[in-house]
Design an enzyme around this catalytic site. Sequence first.
Site, PDB file in Angstrom:
ATOM      1  N   GLY A 217      -2.065   2.637   0.560  1.00  0.00           N
ATOM      2  CA  GLY A 217      -1.171   1.540   0.217  1.00  0.00           C
ATOM      3  C   GLY A 217       0.297   1.836   0.488  1.00  0.00           C
ATOM      4  O   GLY A 217       0.696   2.968   0.785  1.00  0.00           O
ATOM      5  N   HIS A 218       1.111   0.799   0.333  1.00  0.00           N
ATOM      6  CA  HIS A 218       2.536   0.852   0.662  1.00  0.00           C
ATOM      7  C   HIS A 218       3.305   1.870  -0.184  1.00  0.00           C
ATOM      8  O   HIS A 218       3.053   2.043  -1.371  1.00  0.00           O
ATOM      9  CB  HIS A 218       3.173  -0.536   0.499  1.00  0.00           C
ATOM     10  CG  HIS A 218       3.280  -0.986  -0.936  1.00  0.00           C
ATOM     11  ND1 HIS A 218       4.374  -0.714  -1.723  1.00  0.00           N
ATOM     12  CD2 HIS A 218       2.431  -1.692  -1.722  1.00  0.00           C
ATOM     13  CE1 HIS A 218       4.208  -1.235  -2.919  1.00  0.00           C
ATOM     14  NE2 HIS A 218       3.022  -1.827  -2.949  1.00  0.00           N
ATOM     15  N   ASP A 219       4.234   2.573   0.466  1.00  0.00           N
ATOM     16  CA  ASP A 219       5.174   3.502  -0.175  1.00  0.00           C
ATOM     17  C   ASP A 219       4.494   4.709  -0.813  1.00  0.00           C
ATOM     18  O   ASP A 219       5.120   5.461  -1.545  1.00  0.00           O
ATOM     19  CB  ASP A 219       6.032   2.784  -1.226  1.00  0.00           C
ATOM     20  CG  ASP A 219       6.958   1.758  -0.604  1.00  0.00           C
ATOM     21  OD1 ASP A 219       7.864   2.147   0.146  1.00  0.00           O
ATOM     22  OD2 ASP A 219       6.766   0.544  -0.850  1.00  0.00           O
ATOM     23  N   CYS A 237       2.522   3.085  -3.888  1.00  0.00           N
ATOM     24  CA  CYS A 237       3.471   3.853  -4.701  1.00  0.00           C
ATOM     25  C   CYS A 237       2.806   5.006  -5.452  1.00  0.00           C
ATOM     26  O   CYS A 237       3.188   5.350  -6.574  1.00  0.00           O
ATOM     27  CB  CYS A 237       4.202   2.948  -5.687  1.00  0.00           C
ATOM     28  SG  CYS A 237       5.052   1.558  -4.911  1.00  0.00           S
TER      29      CYS A 237
END
Length: 307
Positions: A217-219, A237
Amino acid sequence: MKLPRIYTIKEISDLLNISFIGPSNFPITGFNEIHVVEEGDIVFVDHPKYYDKALQSKASIVLINKKVKCPPGKALLISKDPFSDFNKLTLHFSPFKASKVKISKTASIGKNTIIQPNVFIGNHVIIGDNCRIYPNVTIYDGTIIGNNVHIHSGTVLGADAFYYKKRTEGYDKLISGGGVLIEDNVDIGALCTIDKGVSAKTTIKKGTKIDNQVQIGHDTVIGENCLIASQTGVAGCVIVEDNVTLWGQVGTNSGITIGKGAVVLGQTGVTKSIQGGRTYFGTPIEESRKKLKEIAELRQLVKNQKK
């Protein structure tokens, strides 16, 4: 996301057509989501539950939907809808740029790197030396790939973050303006997806090996020399520290940390942060010895009841 130059808060408030609190020449150097903000950044907040977290963060400017007391050394941008105004910043400073060719002319590809047929490489992608990119891989704009990286067929690097705000008329998407960073000596299997950051970079550090059909997933930041087995899903995150092993079909919550050297056995749901140097299993997650002991005791209890 860093801005191309230093902007003043007045320039940004004029761009968004909103008011501000603080000196008109207060400097702004970037904007980022709360998990990755730095000094000089704008961060947005639109719910009282998270006001203190945003106001006490490293961010120098808080894009907020209520006039509150401004902490010393910071400034405020007052907005009716911080979520939408944050999207306006992304669209202004990182607009989508279409590409009509398989490999963008602005991409940089290193020595002895092999690009096989039907690979798409977007704008301003950087790929290092001695890499091997197999057929039908898609590499979105701004992705950075180090040396000696292998990426197998059907993998996608840089798709949008799965990040939405529920409104009465439906879901409003937080626009992704970040990127993906793959460091040296990383192997990525077939049909994997690694989403770009909202405003920073989703990062896979050097030496990590990823099996087929894995979602990152993102970041999220995956540390050095990790092993991630097939059908694992790591949420946005998440911090996965060095030398972690995630076996098949592990799933995680967002915003957690998996400590250095942890081993998570197959089909475990990582619902909270866990310490390093231990082996875990089950949902809810526990140290594997404890969990397996509980399962054995439960089976014995059932047997005794039947008797």
